[in-house]
Design a protein around this motif. Structure first.
Motif, PDB file in Angstrom:
ATOM      1  N   TYR A 178       0.846  -1.203   0.000  1.00 48.44           N
ATOM      2  CA  TYR A 178       0.000   0.000   0.000  1.00 48.44           C
ATOM      3  C   TYR A 178       0.881   1.254   0.000  1.00 48.44           C
ATOM      4  CZ  TYR A 178      -4.399  -2.484   0.847  1.00 48.44           C
ATOM      5  OH  TYR A 178      -5.496  -3.269   0.723  1.00 48.44           O
ATOM      6  N   LEU A 229       1.945   6.804  -6.644  1.00 48.21           N
ATOM      7  CA  LEU A 229       0.931   7.776  -7.050  1.00 48.21           C
ATOM      8  C   LEU A 229       1.372   9.195  -6.717  1.00 48.21           C
ATOM      9  CD1 LEU A 229      -2.269   5.881  -5.907  1.00 48.21           C
ATOM     10  CD2 LEU A 229      -1.517   6.265  -8.251  1.00 48.21           C
ATOM     11  N   ARG A 267       2.411  11.983   3.657  1.00 45.84           N
ATOM     12  CA  ARG A 267       1.036  11.813   3.203  1.00 45.84           C
ATOM     13  C   ARG A 267       0.636  10.341   3.274  1.00 45.84           C
ATOM     14  NH1 ARG A 267      -1.437  12.502  -2.533  1.00 45.84           N
ATOM     15  NH2 ARG A 267      -3.647  12.366  -2.015  1.00 45.84           N
ATOM     16  N   MET A 285      -6.060   3.344   7.801  1.00 49.62           N
ATOM     17  CA  MET A 285      -6.268   1.898   7.658  1.00 49.62           C
ATOM     18  C   MET A 285      -6.041   1.176   8.977  1.00 49.62           C
ATOM     19  SD  MET A 285      -4.709   0.905   3.931  1.00 49.62           S
ATOM     20  CE  MET A 285      -5.030  -0.850   4.122  1.00 49.62           C
ATOM     21  N   PHE A 336     -16.153   3.824   9.744  1.00 45.81           N
ATOM     22  CA  PHE A 336     -16.012   3.009   8.539  1.00 45.81           C
ATOM     23  C   PHE A 336     -17.222   2.113   8.341  1.00 45.81           C
ATOM     24  CE2 PHE A 336     -11.299   3.516   9.506  1.00 45.81           C
ATOM     25  CZ  PHE A 336     -11.156   4.522   8.578  1.00 45.81           C
ATOM     26  N   ASN A 395     -19.417   2.139   6.192  1.00 46.44           N
ATOM     27  CA  ASN A 395     -19.650   1.783   4.789  1.00 46.44           C
ATOM     28  C   ASN A 395     -18.402   1.222   4.115  1.00 46.44           C
ATOM     29  OD1 ASN A 395     -22.314   2.633   4.829  1.00 46.44           O
ATOM     30  ND2 ASN A 395     -21.705   4.766   4.462  1.00 46.44           N
ATOM     31  N   ARG A 396     -17.455   0.729   4.917  1.00 46.61           N
ATOM     32  CA  ARG A 396     -16.209   0.222   4.336  1.00 46.61           C
ATOM     33  C   ARG A 396     -16.011  -1.213   4.781  1.00 46.61           C
ATOM     34  NH1 ARG A 396     -17.077   3.622   1.527  1.00 46.61           N
ATOM     35  NH2 ARG A 396     -16.071   5.645   1.262  1.00 46.61           N
ATOM     36  N   ARG A 397     -16.523  -2.150   3.968  1.00 50.19           N
ATOM     37  CA  ARG A 397     -16.501  -3.546   4.354  1.00 50.19           C
ATOM     38  C   ARG A 397     -15.088  -4.090   4.497  1.00 50.19           C
ATOM     39  NH1 ARG A 397     -20.207  -6.915   0.462  1.00 50.19           N
ATOM     40  NH2 ARG A 397     -18.133  -7.272  -0.424  1.00 50.19           N
ATOM     41  N   LEU A 441     -12.592  -2.996   5.830  1.00 49.94           N
ATOM     42  CA  LEU A 441     -11.899  -2.717   7.091  1.00 49.94           C
ATOM     43  C   LEU A 441     -12.537  -3.438   8.263  1.00 49.94           C
ATOM     44  CD1 LEU A 441     -11.146   1.082   6.734  1.00 49.94           C
ATOM     45  CD2 LEU A 441      -9.506  -0.767   6.855  1.00 49.94           C
ATOM     46  N   LEU A 469      -5.096  -3.589  -4.313  1.00 46.61           N
ATOM     47  CA  LEU A 469      -4.628  -2.683  -3.266  1.00 46.61           C
ATOM     48  C   LEU A 469      -5.349  -1.344  -3.282  1.00 46.61           C
ATOM     49  CD1 LEU A 469      -0.799  -3.422  -3.449  1.00 46.61           C
ATOM     50  CD2 LEU A 469      -2.424  -4.300  -1.804  1.00 46.61           C
ATOM     51  N   LEU A 470      -6.664  -1.375  -3.570  1.00 41.24           N
ATOM     52  CA  LEU A 470      -7.447  -0.151  -3.396  1.00 41.24           C
ATOM     53  C   LEU A 470      -7.474   0.156  -1.912  1.00 41.24           C
ATOM     54  CD1 LEU A 470     -10.409  -0.791  -5.849  1.00 41.24           C
ATOM     55  CD2 LEU A 470      -8.373   0.599  -6.190  1.00 41.24           C
ATOM     56  N   PHE A 471      -7.347   1.442  -1.547  1.00 42.86           N
ATOM     57  CA  PHE A 471      -7.350   1.799  -0.125  1.00 42.86           C
ATOM     58  C   PHE A 471      -8.735   1.515   0.447  1.00 42.86           C
ATOM     59  CE2 PHE A 471      -4.239   5.034  -1.887  1.00 42.86           C
ATOM     60  CZ  PHE A 471      -3.132   4.248  -1.591  1.00 42.86           C
ATOM     61  N   PRO A 472      -8.830   0.626   1.426  1.00 40.63           N
ATOM     62  CA  PRO A 472     -10.157   0.188   1.871  1.00 40.63           C
ATOM     63  C   PRO A 472     -10.920   1.263   2.647  1.00 40.63           C
ATOM     64  CG  PRO A 472      -8.443  -0.811   3.229  1.00 40.63           C
ATOM     65  CD  PRO A 472      -7.748  -0.075   2.124  1.00 40.63           C
ATOM     66  N   HIS A 473     -10.220   2.313   3.101  1.00 38.62           N
ATOM     67  CA  HIS A 473     -10.931   3.332   3.890  1.00 38.62           C
ATOM     68  C   HIS A 473     -11.488   4.447   3.011  1.00 38.62           C
ATOM     69  CE1 HIS A 473      -6.854   4.781   3.358  1.00 38.62           C
ATOM     70  NE2 HIS A 473      -7.194   5.971   3.766  1.00 38.62           N
ATOM     71  N   LEU A 474     -11.154   4.416   1.711  1.00 34.79           N
ATOM     72  CA  LEU A 474     -11.652   5.454   0.801  1.00 34.79           C
ATOM     73  C   LEU A 474     -12.680   4.856  -0.153  1.00 34.79           C
ATOM     74  CD1 LEU A 474      -8.265   7.176  -0.162  1.00 34.79           C
ATOM     75  CD2 LEU A 474      -9.875   7.845   1.632  1.00 34.79           C
ATOM     76  N   SER A 475     -13.581   5.713  -0.652  1.00 41.79           N
ATOM     77  CA  SER A 475     -14.536   5.264  -1.665  1.00 41.79           C
ATOM     78  C   SER A 475     -13.798   5.063  -2.992  1.00 41.79           C
ATOM     79  CB  SER A 475     -15.635   6.317  -1.840  1.00 41.79           C
ATOM     80  OG  SER A 475     -15.056   7.497  -2.359  1.00 41.79           O
ATOM     81  N   GLY A 534      -9.222   9.949  -6.606  1.00 43.58           N
ATOM     82  CA  GLY A 534      -8.782  11.293  -6.216  1.00 43.58           C
ATOM     83  C   GLY A 534      -7.393  11.273  -5.610  1.00 43.58           C
ATOM     84  N   PHE A 535      -7.074  10.173  -4.896  1.00 41.94           N
ATOM     85  CA  PHE A 535      -5.740  10.057  -4.286  1.00 41.94           C
ATOM     86  C   PHE A 535      -4.663  10.097  -5.358  1.00 41.94           C
ATOM     87  CE2 PHE A 535      -2.074   8.224  -2.290  1.00 41.94           C
ATOM     88  CZ  PHE A 535      -2.184   8.542  -0.961  1.00 41.94           C
ATOM     89  N   GLY A 536      -4.966   9.505  -6.532  1.00 31.71           N
ATOM     90  CA  GLY A 536      -3.974   9.466  -7.585  1.00 31.71           C
ATOM     91  C   GLY A 536      -3.860  10.770  -8.349  1.00 31.71           C
ATOM     92  N   ASP A 576     -18.238   1.617  -1.991  1.00 23.90           N
ATOM     93  CA  ASP A 576     -17.179   1.043  -1.175  1.00 23.90           C
ATOM     94  C   ASP A 576     -16.412   0.074  -2.070  1.00 23.90           C
ATOM     95  OD1 ASP A 576     -15.607  -0.383   0.559  1.00 23.90           O
ATOM     96  OD2 ASP A 576     -17.257  -1.116   1.802  1.00 23.90           O
ATOM     97  N   ASP A 583     -14.851  -2.450  -1.595  1.00 33.23           N
ATOM     98  CA  ASP A 583     -15.027  -3.862  -1.245  1.00 33.23           C
ATOM     99  C   ASP A 583     -16.307  -4.447  -1.835  1.00 33.23           C
ATOM    100  OD1 ASP A 583     -13.372  -5.715   0.338  1.00 33.23           O
ATOM    101  OD2 ASP A 583     -15.271  -6.124   1.360  1.00 33.23           O
ATOM    102  N   THR A 584     -17.209  -3.602  -2.334  1.00 32.82           N
ATOM    103  CA  THR A 584     -18.459  -4.125  -2.898  1.00 32.82           C
ATOM    104  C   THR A 584     -18.344  -4.330  -4.403  1.00 32.82           C
ATOM    105  OG1 THR A 584     -19.359  -1.918  -3.273  1.00 32.82           O
ATOM    106  CG2 THR A 584     -19.812  -2.919  -1.135  1.00 32.82           C
ATOM    107  N   ARG A 586      -6.622   4.614 -11.219  1.00 34.30           N
ATOM    108  CA  ARG A 586      -5.981   5.355 -10.142  1.00 34.30           C
ATOM    109  C   ARG A 586      -4.509   5.621 -10.492  1.00 34.30           C
ATOM    110  NH1 ARG A 586      -5.385   2.711  -4.187  1.00 34.30           N
ATOM    111  NH2 ARG A 586      -4.118   1.250  -5.381  1.00 34.30           N
TER     112      ARG A 586
END
Lengths: 557, 208
Positions: free
Chosen positions: A451, A458, A464, A473, A549, A551-553, A555, B88-94, B100-102, B131, B133-134, B147
């Motif tokens: 990660y 990126l 950051r 995370m 979180f 809505n963040r499955r 995690l 490796l999508l960041f799981p805490h971001l939509s 947007g991170f990229g 999300d 994860d969905t 990204r």
């Protein structure tokens, strides 16, 4: 900047210990200019040697410490060996895990309310035994320190169990056990012959911590331990509290003696490990398939449950006393419930809670910042901490509190530093830091470093990546580590008492101060408030990520 | 010669043993495929190129990207994007948050447009609020690709990028990735042990 953090962390953790030991050595040699004593002289050592209680107090320190450690380790080994992987074990684990954060003092009070001659167990037995008055036996404060040992076992079993469960997967227990059982070994015998040696090697340091801590504990000994003479550590604290300043020299000599005692006990334990290992190898190679397997399994479950129940039921009795109206012996329940005790102590509890959380919040924030800084420095260097660093983390936990805290007080006095909130935070940090580090280290290192590579590719710099990727995370583990830090700080008695100089009154010092008075309702209120203060952060650590979180499955494990 | 990615006498060694040695030129829009069994140092080569080689390794040679020597630069300054076998999508971001991170800094409206366009390009219109994860594996792989591309890299590294996808999605995802990088004229280094990947890429193949 971040490269200096590991060194800074070591200073924060070991600096007060070193200052405290130095501050004990000089007065022990009769040198304490701040109180008007010029040394060196052997007078303090001579007075300690001449103290009639010395042998008895030292013996108590050793027997209760070694006894509590052996019993805790035995219960954990029997429970894990006999039951890990079963439904009964999952249930026992759920029961024991939250007890880890219950402060020692609260657990000790709960146990006292349970086993005292006028306690709850005696009330159950009263109709059968025909006791119309509490039986006249010394249960709490018995001269052998059995109640003290029981209190320590009840608190150390959850600690060792969690340490054992964390280390268990590395020992590959399933494979070893399968091989042993397919060769005809019983579950218990097979486990002790194949898994236990590897597991013990993994939890050796936590076992040493339990030994050093049990030998020198003060708050539990004040509540459950004998009084004439008390354990060595309690006596050291009494001497420190004496208005006659020459008693400080005696206390310092006692502190050094306590350190030597713990050092010798650890050395003996280590030697004992070797002897047990040799005997164990002979036993393992002897080919015996079954050694009272069923009985030992049963004992593991019963003892583990008793350890858990003594704390949970004890807390329930504390809660009941805190709201009890008239409650006379031998009634099992009070005649009525009332909020009077809470109302009477509301101001005191609120003031104590403020001090408690102020100290805990500052110490935990510093510990978290240093821990995250060290782990991040390790990540950026691309090199893991050596095995020596793990020992350094455990060093403050292996140091008996009564060995260096009296000296730290003398040191601060000699240095002309004002005792109060700042030094108390620094003293708490010595214990908060290692536990926060031990709690956060594994999940931090287990994080998939790809990660970080992705974020950097990126265009995100290390800062950051840390703030926008890694910390969010790892929000769950970070908050859990914070909760551990707060719970450790909330439970601290001796650092607050000695370094606060009576000006920092937390829920813990207030609760323990009530021990000699015998006002059960007040004790109930303070011990419960103390427990709540330690448990509340854990609830938040579970709740906050769940909401943030929701809505963040990905995690939610 | 200044165009594309040049690996100049690159060699990576561990404890004196050379794991991988390579001298190659990858033109814009071209894919260099590096093949070899697992443990042959393929991923070590990518770690070297992206700048995350562990200190235990000793590396020699230079990496020239668009005429710029990036060998000594930190990962975030190299302009080299990377896709792993896991998205490796960041799981805490939509999904939109990941894109947007990229994206480099820009006014909000412009960012929103760029994210919407990126989603549309890979057939994921309107999925920005989801999300990660969905999403299905193929959808996640496409988000990870966009990204990486939104950060406007000058070269792209692929580390067994399709091996986690099932056979059906693998072919589809593969063609999306290769078409997209060819469109943008990016030099690509791909490591894989799947001969089909190499065939679909159509460029040079080196075996280590």
């Amino acid at each position: 900047m971040i490269r200096a953090l590991p060194a800074l962390t070591l200073c924060a953790m070991l600096g007060p210990v070193a200052a405290g030991l130095w501050g004990a050595v000089l007065p022990a040699l009769g040198h304490l200019p701040a109180a008007g004593f010029e040394g060196p002289s052997g007078a303090a050592i001579g007075r300690l040697a001449a103290w009639p209680g010395l042998f008895e107090a030292s013996r108590l320190s050793v027997t209760t410490g070694v006894g509590a450690t052996l019993a805790s380790l035995g219960i954990v080994a029997l429970a894990v060996g006999g039951w890990s992987g079963t439904r009964a074990f999952a249930w026992l684990q759920r029961l024991l895990s939250p007890l880890l954060s219950v402060p020692h003092a609260a657990a000790a009070f709960g146990l006292a309310f349970l086993i005292a001659p006028s306690g709850w167990l005696a009330r159950i037995a009263a109709p059968l035994a025909g006791w119309e008055r509490p039986p006249d036996v010394l249960v709490v404060g018995d001269p052998w320190g059995l109640a003290l040992m029981a209190g320590m076992v009840a608190k150390e079993v959850p600690f060792l169990l969690l340490m054992a469960l964390a280390a268990l997967p590395q020992t590959r227990p399933r494979r070893s056990l399968l091989v042993a059982r397919s060769l005809g070994y019983g579950r218990m015998t097979g486990w002790f012959k194949t898994v236990f040696p590897a597991l013990y090697a993994q939890i050796r340091l936590p076992v040493y911590v339990v030994l050093a801590y049990s030998m020198s504990v003060v708050d539990v000994a004040l509540i459950l331990g004998p009084t004439t003479p008390p354990t060595l550590s309690v006596q050291i604290v009494r001497w420190m509290g004496d208005p006659d300043l020459s008693q400080r020299l005696l206390a310092s000599a006692g502190a050094i003696w306590q350190l030597l005692l713990v050092g010798m006990a650890l050395a003996l334990w280590r030697a004992g490990e070797g002897a047990v290992a040799r005997a164990g190898r002979a036993w393992a190679e002897g080919g015996g398939r079954r050694a009272a397997d069923a009985a030992l399994r049963g004992a593991g479950l019963v003892l583990g449950t008793v350890a858990a129940a003594s704390v949970t039921v004890g807390l329930a009795i504390l809660a009941l006393w805190s709201v009890a109206g008239l409650w006379s012996y031998p009634d099992l329940w009070p005649e009525g419930l009332t909020g009077r005790s809470w109302a009477r102590h509301a101001d005191g509890v609120a003031a104590g809670a403020r001090q408690t959380f102020l100290v805990a919040a500052i110490a935990t924030a510093i510990a978290l910042a240093l821990t995250i800084g060290c782990l991040e420095a390790e990540h950026r260097r691309g090199r893991a901490m050596g095995a020596g660093a793990a020992w350094l983390l455990y060093l403050p936990l292996l140091m008996p509190q009564t060995a260096f805290l009296p000296g730290l007080q003398s040191f601060l006095l000699s240095a002309g530093a004002d005792i109060g909130l700042g030094p108390v935070v620094a003293a708490h940090l010595v214990f908060v830091l290692p536990y926060v580090f031990l709690s956060l280290g594994d999940p931090w290192r287990a994080w998939d470093a790809r990660y970080a590579t992705v974020a950097a590719a990126l265009g995100a710099g290390p800062g950051r990546t840390l703030w926008a990727v890694r910390l969010p995370m790892l929000m769950g583990p970070v908050l859990t580590a914070a909760a551990v830090g707060v719970a450790v700080s909330v439970g601290q008695y001796l650092p607050t008492l000695l370094i606060g100089g009576g000006r920092v009154a937390t829920l813990t010092t207030e609760a323990v101060a009530l021990a000699s008075g015998g006002d059960r309702r007040a004790i109930g209120v303070y011990a419960l408030a103390q427990t709540a203060a330690a448990l509340l952060p854990f609830a938040l650590a579970l709740l906050v990520p769940a909401i943030a979180f929701r809505n963040r499955r990905g995690l939610h494990g | 010669m200044a165009e594309g990615l040049r690996l100049e006498e690159v060699s990576v060694a561990l404890e004196g043993r050379v794991l991988v040695a390579l001298d190659a030129q990858v033109a814009p829009g071209e894919v260099l495929t590096v093949m070899g069994p697992s443990g042959s140092g393929k991923s070590t080569l990518l770690a070297y190129l992206v700048g995350t080689l562990a200190p235990a390794f000793a590396a020699r040679g230079r990496v020239i990207l668009g005429g710029r020597d990036v060998t000594g630069l930190p990962t975030e300054a190299r302009g080299i994007g990377i896709l792993f076998q896991d998205d490796l999508l960041f799981p805490h971001l939509s999904v939109a948050g990941n894109l947007g991170f990229g994206l480099p800094r820009a006014p909000r409206a412009e960012r929103r447009r760029a994210i919407a366009a990126a989603l549309a390009e890979v057939g994921l219109e309107g999925m920005g609020g989801r999300d990660p994860d969905t999403l299905s594996g193929g959808q996640r792989a496409r988000v990870a690709l966009m990204r990486t591309l939104l950060a406007r890299p000058d070269a792209l590294l692929l580390d067994e990028p399709f091996s986690r996808l099932d056979a059906e999605r693998r072919a589809a995802t593969r063609s999306v990735v290769f078409a997209t990088v060819r469109d943008r004229g990016l030099p690509v280094v791909m490591v894989t042990h799947d001969p089909e990947d190499a065939e679909a890429a159509g460029g040079c193949v080196v075996t280590v």
